[in-house]
Design an enzyme around this catalytic site. Structure first.
Site, PDB file in Angstrom:
ATOM      1  N   GLN A 265       0.815  -1.208   0.000  1.00  0.00           N
ATOM      2  CA  GLN A 265       0.000   0.000   0.000  1.00  0.00           C
ATOM      3  C   GLN A 265       0.856   1.269   0.000  1.00  0.00           C
ATOM      4  O   GLN A 265       0.422   2.318  -0.466  1.00  0.00           O
ATOM      5  CB  GLN A 265      -0.928  -0.007   1.208  1.00  0.00           C
ATOM      6  CG  GLN A 265      -1.955  -1.136   1.169  1.00  0.00           C
ATOM      7  CD  GLN A 265      -2.832  -1.072  -0.073  1.00  0.00           C
ATOM      8  OE1 GLN A 265      -3.485  -0.065  -0.338  1.00  0.00           O
ATOM      9  NE2 GLN A 265      -2.845  -2.146  -0.859  1.00  0.00           N
TER      10      GLN A 265
ATOM     11  N   HIS B 100      -7.391   1.706   5.903  1.00  0.00           N
ATOM     12  CA  HIS B 100      -7.333   0.241   5.796  1.00  0.00           C
ATOM     13  C   HIS B 100      -6.704  -0.318   7.063  1.00  0.00           C
ATOM     14  O   HIS B 100      -5.623   0.126   7.457  1.00  0.00           O
ATOM     15  CB  HIS B 100      -6.467  -0.207   4.608  1.00  0.00           C
ATOM     16  CG  HIS B 100      -6.833   0.436   3.307  1.00  0.00           C
ATOM     17  ND1 HIS B 100      -5.991   1.314   2.649  1.00  0.00           N
ATOM     18  CD2 HIS B 100      -7.945   0.329   2.551  1.00  0.00           C
ATOM     19  CE1 HIS B 100      -6.558   1.700   1.527  1.00  0.00           C
ATOM     20  NE2 HIS B 100      -7.755   1.128   1.441  1.00  0.00           N
TER      21      HIS B 100
ATOM     22  N   HIS C 119     -43.064  33.327  13.918  1.00  0.00           N
ATOM     23  CA  HIS C 119     -43.253  31.885  14.075  1.00  0.00           C
ATOM     24  C   HIS C 119     -44.413  31.613  15.036  1.00  0.00           C
ATOM     25  O   HIS C 119     -45.252  30.737  14.792  1.00  0.00           O
ATOM     26  CB  HIS C 119     -41.981  31.238  14.633  1.00  0.00           C
ATOM     27  CG  HIS C 119     -40.889  31.044  13.635  1.00  0.00           C
ATOM     28  ND1 HIS C 119     -40.259  32.087  13.012  1.00  0.00           N
ATOM     29  CD2 HIS C 119     -40.297  29.909  13.165  1.00  0.00           C
ATOM     30  CE1 HIS C 119     -39.317  31.624  12.199  1.00  0.00           C
ATOM     31  NE2 HIS C 119     -39.323  30.297  12.271  1.00  0.00           N
TER      32      HIS C 119
END
Length: 306
Positions: free
Chosen positions: A111, A180, A273
């Protein structure tokens, strides 16, 4: 994307020797792409996100790419959706005395060759394995064709960590949250049950990250740079939007919700509201409540305190 029912899927991959890469085009077709372009790099990202005279823009960009592709996706995030911010490939090998240095070194360097900035970590409970793996890495770097990138990655970003026991290894692994994580121990399933921060696990010496890269079938677009603490890799759910809807069906319910809603709105200073709630309390609850601050109650109804 196909499983999720996305109605239009386009794919891009760069040409090879001036022609569409036959193997990649075959894979794109078999995976269900509706349209295939022989186009790569930031050009492909820009074309898909912004559109061209011949390419209609898309809604979300997914998939791997180099640092330039990742940066292009980052800059376009918001204009389009993306899967995640991907950094250099990261690999961690968690191993104990049940495996040998050759397999640990091979899996690390396999890797590290992704690029000169790919972090790679050996985490072990065995100092003997740690030293033997470092020696084996040096031997393999003498014969690996991609040793240029791999050596730079190992020497700059490589780590060897010797922990006291598996509990400490678990704690360290969860803190690093590698993309990984290859686990080769006498208790692989214990790590599966207890690890919480990672991109993908590869359990046992018979499994490895290259299998995940190329052949084993799981998606391999995974979180890096500790993003595994809060997200996982690309999956079918990434292509599924969640929607909500609301419907209050009785006068009594609307008035009851409205009373609570009004109080909360006034607590926050949102008179407009609150009036959305109040008008429904008056209309559906037959209860007179004041208009927004400074206004008179609606005429014709009795004012109810509280």
């Amino acid at each position: 994307a196909k499983v999720a029912g996305v109605p239009r899927i386009i794919t891009c991959a760069p040409p090879y020797q001036g022609k569409p890469a036959a193997a990649i085009v075959a894979a794109q077709h078999m995976a269900g792409a509706d349209t295939i372009y022989a186009l790569g790099g930031i050009q492909a990202i820009g074309a898909m996100a912004i559109g061209t005279e011949t390419i209609d823009p898309v809604d979300i960009l997914v998939g791997p790419g180099n640092a330039f592709v990742a940066e292009a996706k980052r800059q376009l995030y918001g204009r389009v959706g993306i899967d995640l911010f991907a950094g250099p490939t990261e690999t961690m090998v968690i191993a104990d005395e049940t495996v040998d240095a050759e397999i640990c070194a091979t899996d690390i360097l396999g890797q590290a060759e992704h690029g000169p900035d790919s972090p790679c970590v050996l985490l072990t409970t065995s100092e003997k394995l740690a030293r033997e793996t470092m020696a084996e890495i040096e031997r393999l770097l003498g014969i690996l064709p991609t040793a240029g990138h791999a050596r730079t990655s190992w020497e700059t970003y490589g780590q060897v960590i010797v922990a006291d026991d598996h509990d400490e290894m678990l704690k360290i692994a969860n803190d690093i949250a590698s993309e990984h994580v290859q686990i080769m121990t006498d208790r692989d399933d214990w790590y599966l049950e207890n690890m919480v921060n990672y991109g993908a696990l590869f359990l046992g010496p018979r499994t490895n990250v290259a299998y995940g890269d190329k052949a084993i079938g799981t998606n391999h677009t995974l979180p890096t740079k500790k993003a595994g603490r809060y997200t996982g890799g690309l999956w079918v759910g990434k292509f599924i939007k969640t929607h909500t809807y609301q419907k209050v069906t009785t006068d009594e319910a609307s008035a009851k919700v409205g009373r609570y809603c009004s109080r909360l709105c006034m607590l926050e200073g949102f008179q407009g509201h609150a009036e959305q709630a109040n008008v429904r309390v008056r209309r559906y609850g037959q209860q007179n409540v004041p208009y927004a601050e400074g206004a008179a109650p609606q005429p014709g109804l009795d004012l109810v305190e509280g």
